[in-house]
Design a protein around this motif. Structure first.
Motif, PDB file in Angstrom:
ATOM      1  N   GLY A 150      49.412  14.890  32.744  1.00 32.97           N
ATOM      2  CA  GLY A 150      48.437  15.985  32.691  1.00 32.97           C
ATOM      3  C   GLY A 150      49.129  17.326  32.821  1.00 32.97           C
ATOM      4  N   SER A 151      50.083  17.423  33.761  1.00 37.28           N
ATOM      5  CA  SER A 151      50.847  18.649  33.946  1.00 37.28           C
ATOM      6  C   SER A 151      51.702  18.952  32.720  1.00 37.28           C
ATOM      7  CB  SER A 151      51.730  18.514  35.192  1.00 37.28           C
ATOM      8  OG  SER A 151      52.449  19.698  35.418  1.00 37.28           O
ATOM      9  N   PHE A 152      52.294  17.903  32.131  1.00 39.85           N
ATOM     10  CA  PHE A 152      53.121  18.070  30.928  1.00 39.85           C
ATOM     11  C   PHE A 152      52.299  18.676  29.793  1.00 39.85           C
ATOM     12  CE2 PHE A 152      54.321  16.435  26.776  1.00 39.85           C
ATOM     13  CZ  PHE A 152      55.677  16.747  26.706  1.00 39.85           C
ATOM     14  N   TYR A 153      51.140  18.086  29.501  1.00 40.98           N
ATOM     15  CA  TYR A 153      50.339  18.557  28.371  1.00 40.98           C
ATOM     16  C   TYR A 153      49.704  19.915  28.639  1.00 40.98           C
ATOM     17  CZ  TYR A 153      51.035  14.302  25.736  1.00 40.98           C
ATOM     18  OH  TYR A 153      51.620  13.285  25.012  1.00 40.98           O
ATOM     19  N   ALA A 154      49.484  20.244  29.914  1.00 35.27           N
ATOM     20  CA  ALA A 154      49.007  21.595  30.237  1.00 35.27           C
ATOM     21  C   ALA A 154      50.065  22.629  29.875  1.00 35.27           C
ATOM     22  CB  ALA A 154      48.658  21.689  31.724  1.00 35.27           C
ATOM     23  N   GLN A 155      51.337  22.276  30.125  1.00 32.05           N
ATOM     24  CA  GLN A 155      52.419  23.218  29.833  1.00 32.05           C
ATOM     25  C   GLN A 155      52.660  23.377  28.341  1.00 32.05           C
ATOM     26  OE1 GLN A 155      56.036  23.318  32.107  1.00 32.05           O
ATOM     27  NE2 GLN A 155      55.102  22.274  33.852  1.00 32.05           N
ATOM     28  N   VAL A 156      52.491  22.292  27.576  1.00 32.53           N
ATOM     29  CA  VAL A 156      52.690  22.403  26.113  1.00 32.53           C
ATOM     30  C   VAL A 156      51.386  22.775  25.401  1.00 32.53           C
ATOM     31  CG1 VAL A 156      54.679  20.865  26.098  1.00 32.53           C
ATOM     32  CG2 VAL A 156      52.395  19.896  25.746  1.00 32.53           C
TER      33      VAL A 156
ATOM     34  N   LYS B 274      44.491  16.572  26.074  1.00 34.65           N
ATOM     35  CA  LYS B 274      45.308  15.531  26.716  1.00 34.65           C
ATOM     36  C   LYS B 274      45.581  15.895  28.180  1.00 34.65           C
ATOM     37  CE  LYS B 274      47.777  13.303  22.904  1.00 34.65           C
ATOM     38  NZ  LYS B 274      47.348  14.067  21.720  1.00 34.65           N
ATOM     39  N   ALA B 275      45.673  17.184  28.463  1.00 32.04           N
ATOM     40  CA  ALA B 275      45.882  17.626  29.847  1.00 32.04           C
ATOM     41  C   ALA B 275      44.719  17.196  30.726  1.00 32.04           C
ATOM     42  CB  ALA B 275      46.050  19.145  29.900  1.00 32.04           C
ATOM     43  N   LEU B 276      43.537  17.043  30.138  1.00 31.59           N
ATOM     44  CA  LEU B 276      42.372  16.552  30.871  1.00 31.59           C
ATOM     45  C   LEU B 276      42.284  15.033  30.828  1.00 31.59           C
ATOM     46  CD1 LEU B 276      39.748  17.060  32.429  1.00 31.59           C
ATOM     47  CD2 LEU B 276      38.583  17.330  30.228  1.00 31.59           C
ATOM     48  N   PHE B 277      42.634  14.450  29.679  1.00 33.88           N
ATOM     49  CA  PHE B 277      42.492  12.998  29.513  1.00 33.88           C
ATOM     50  C   PHE B 277      43.273  12.217  30.567  1.00 33.88           C
ATOM     51  CE2 PHE B 277      44.435   9.080  27.914  1.00 33.88           C
ATOM     52  CZ  PHE B 277      43.307   8.314  27.644  1.00 33.88           C
ATOM     53  N   PHE B 278      44.532  12.605  30.791  1.00 35.56           N
ATOM     54  CA  PHE B 278      45.378  11.805  31.690  1.00 35.56           C
ATOM     55  C   PHE B 278      44.959  11.893  33.159  1.00 35.56           C
ATOM     56  CE2 PHE B 278      48.161  11.737  27.949  1.00 35.56           C
ATOM     57  CZ  PHE B 278      48.480  10.390  27.934  1.00 35.56           C
TER      58      PHE B 278
ATOM     59  N   GLN C 267      60.983  17.057  25.606  1.00 33.70           N
ATOM     60  CA  GLN C 267      61.156  15.754  24.964  1.00 33.70           C
ATOM     61  C   GLN C 267      61.705  14.723  25.939  1.00 33.70           C
ATOM     62  OE1 GLN C 267      63.412  15.838  21.326  1.00 33.70           O
ATOM     63  NE2 GLN C 267      63.417  13.618  21.107  1.00 33.70           N
ATOM     64  N   LYS C 268      62.713  15.120  26.716  1.00 31.31           N
ATOM     65  CA  LYS C 268      63.280  14.197  27.710  1.00 31.31           C
ATOM     66  C   LYS C 268      62.263  13.870  28.801  1.00 31.31           C
ATOM     67  CE  LYS C 268      68.171  15.332  27.136  1.00 31.31           C
ATOM     68  NZ  LYS C 268      69.407  15.812  27.796  1.00 31.31           N
ATOM     69  N   ALA C 269      61.451  14.864  29.167  1.00 30.94           N
ATOM     70  CA  ALA C 269      60.411  14.614  30.174  1.00 30.94           C
ATOM     71  C   ALA C 269      59.421  13.572  29.669  1.00 30.94           C
ATOM     72  CB  ALA C 269      59.678  15.915  30.508  1.00 30.94           C
TER      73      ALA C 269
ATOM     74  N   GLY D 184      61.456  12.419  35.061  1.00 29.68           N
ATOM     75  CA  GLY D 184      60.554  13.131  34.150  1.00 29.68           C
ATOM     76  C   GLY D 184      60.061  14.434  34.746  1.00 29.68           C
ATOM     77  N   ASN D 185      59.709  14.409  36.037  1.00 29.84           N
ATOM     78  CA  ASN D 185      59.259  15.635  36.709  1.00 29.84           C
ATOM     79  C   ASN D 185      60.369  16.690  36.732  1.00 29.84           C
ATOM     80  OD1 ASN D 185      56.684  14.629  37.263  1.00 29.84           O
ATOM     81  ND2 ASN D 185      57.296  13.773  39.232  1.00 29.84           N
ATOM     82  N   ALA D 186      61.615  16.227  36.911  1.00 32.69           N
ATOM     83  CA  ALA D 186      62.755  17.162  36.926  1.00 32.69           C
ATOM     84  C   ALA D 186      62.976  17.755  35.538  1.00 32.69           C
ATOM     85  CB  ALA D 186      64.008  16.443  37.407  1.00 32.69           C
ATOM     86  N   PHE D 187      62.923  16.922  34.500  1.00 33.57           N
ATOM     87  CA  PHE D 187      63.071  17.434  33.129  1.00 33.57           C
ATOM     88  C   PHE D 187      61.966  18.434  32.805  1.00 33.57           C
ATOM     89  CE2 PHE D 187      65.532  13.417  31.934  1.00 33.57           C
ATOM     90  CZ  PHE D 187      66.740  14.087  31.797  1.00 33.57           C
ATOM     91  N   LEU D 188      60.756  18.147  33.282  1.00 34.12           N
ATOM     92  CA  LEU D 188      59.638  19.067  33.052  1.00 34.12           C
ATOM     93  C   LEU D 188      59.893  20.390  33.765  1.00 34.12           C
ATOM     94  CD1 LEU D 188      56.847  19.441  31.776  1.00 34.12           C
ATOM     95  CD2 LEU D 188      55.839  18.456  33.842  1.00 34.12           C
ATOM     96  N   GLY D 189      60.450  20.322  34.974  1.00 34.29           N
ATOM     97  CA  GLY D 189      60.790  21.543  35.707  1.00 34.29           C
ATOM     98  C   GLY D 189      61.824  22.381  34.997  1.00 34.29           C
ATOM     99  N   LEU D 190      62.677  21.726  34.198  1.00 34.46           N
ATOM    100  CA  LEU D 190      63.698  22.433  33.420  1.00 34.46           C
ATOM    101  C   LEU D 190      63.218  22.782  32.007  1.00 34.46           C
ATOM    102  CD1 LEU D 190      66.763  20.243  34.478  1.00 34.46           C
ATOM    103  CD2 LEU D 190      66.357  22.625  35.151  1.00 34.46           C
TER     104      LEU D 190
END
Length: 353
Positions: free
Chosen positions: A170-176, A181-185, A140-142, A130-136
């Motif tokens: 948290g990092s995922f929702y910060a990016q989108v 949600k970036a705070l909730f997690f 959705q895959k992340a 998931g972290n790798a997909f987020l880096g790319l």
């Protein structure tokens, strides 16, 4: 070195590592690697070296030991050992931002036989993927991978894994840009640390505090962001976690940029960098940041006009005069003058800052 002595030396290294004597721990483990004939012990010590170099930010060294660990796992001809070593190889490439390689090694992990893929390590593999997909930026895959990792955590009561997944979410929702949600997690991760993390490494608390700081900044809650970031940096400095120190420095800069106080941001950056280089004994870099720190102090006039000491390095009571010049309270009380020592305007009734 036989099996029993190998175990003793690995335990000795762990004890040193947990007491923040990292270099001594590395020396013990390296000696085990050189002298031990026990393959299982060598595999375990390689895992320790991978983790230690990861937390120190030495990712190329981390990768080197992960590759050696795979060779050792092949000698042992054990699927579970091979799975663990491929996971470490995936993590090493993730840290080096080799995200396509990370995904490839994670898929190799999931294709290996053995029970650990379905229970203990499956969630960690999904998290790394998931972290790798987020880096790319494959969002959705992340998210699918993070949700899968979260299911592993819940099904196996693995609160430590759940904490790590929450930070990644948290990092995922910060990016989108879903900042609530970036705070909730990360807040959920912090709750897990408080409820279950008595025996955990402090890095989990530091990690959750950092992600909370990022989210608070994005939401405009700059005071809370600063508190969380300072807590995270304090732990990172204490444990020599250089990657987290770097992330905190960037977060501090973003907070000060959001406030519009760029000079203060630079001041804090040089002050914290000075602490890091001092603790590591890097004298040339230390001198450069000391010089820049004092230049920033002079540029921002953040020093007491009576004693000459800089303001903002440590907690102290201050007074601001109507002319906006700031002094230490003790210096003004000892001076006894009713005019500003800097511009000589009447001080009237000073207010506390």
């Amino acid at each position: 070195m036989g099996q029993d002595q190998t175990k003793q030396q690995i335990a000795k290294g762990l004890q040193l590592y947990q007491s923040n004597q990292t270099e001594k721990a590395l020396q013990v483990w390296t000696k085990v690697l050189e002298k031990s004939s026990d393959l299982v012990g060598r595999f375990r010590v390689l895992g320790c070296l991978v983790t230690a170099h990861s937390e120190m930010g030495r990712y190329k060294e981390m990768l080197k030991f992960a590759v050696v660990q795979i060779d050792t796992a092949r000698e042992l001809e054990d699927a579970d050992f091979l799975l663990e070593s491929y996971l470490n190889l995936a993590r090493s490439n993730e840290k080096l931002c080799e995200f396509h390689k990370t995904i490839s090694y994670c898929k190799t992990c999931l294709g290996l036989p053995g029970n650990r893929a379905a229970t203990q390590l499956g969630g960690q593999v999904s998290l790394s993927m998931g972290n790798a997909f987020l880096g790319l930026s494959l969002f959705q895959k992340a998210l699918e991978s993070f949700e899968k990792a979260l299911r592993y955590a819940h099904n196996n009561d693995d609160t430590m894994l759940e904490c790590r997944v929450c930070c990644s979410l948290g990092s995922f929702y910060a990016q989108v840009k879903d900042y609530e949600k970036a705070l909730f997690f990360p807040c959920k991760a912090a709750e897990l640390v408080n409820d279950y993390g008595k025996g955990w490494s402090l890095k989990y608390r530091a990690m959750s505090q950092y992600h909370m700081a990022v989210a608070y900044r994005l939401l405009g809650h700059l005071g809370s962001a600063m508190e969380c970031c300072e807590e995270s940096m304090k732990i990172a400095l204490q444990h020599g976690d250089r990657p987290l120190q770097a992330l905190c420095l960037l977060c501090f800069a973003d907070i000060h940029r959001s406030r519009g106080d760029l000079e203060l941001g630079q001041l804090k950056l040089h002050c914290l960098s000075e602490s890091i280089y001092r603790s590591r004994g890097l004298q040339r870099e230390l001198r450069a940041h000391v010089v820049r720190f004092h230049e920033c102090v002079e540029e921002t006039e953040l020093y007491c006009g009576l004693c000459g000491e800089s303001i903002g390095e440590k907690n102290s009571r201050l007074q601001a005069l109507p002319c906006s010049h700031i002094f230490h309270l003790r210096c003004l009380q000892n001076n006894g003058t009713r005019s500003c020592p800097n511009c000589h305007r009447s001080s009237m009734k000073p207010g506390f800052v």
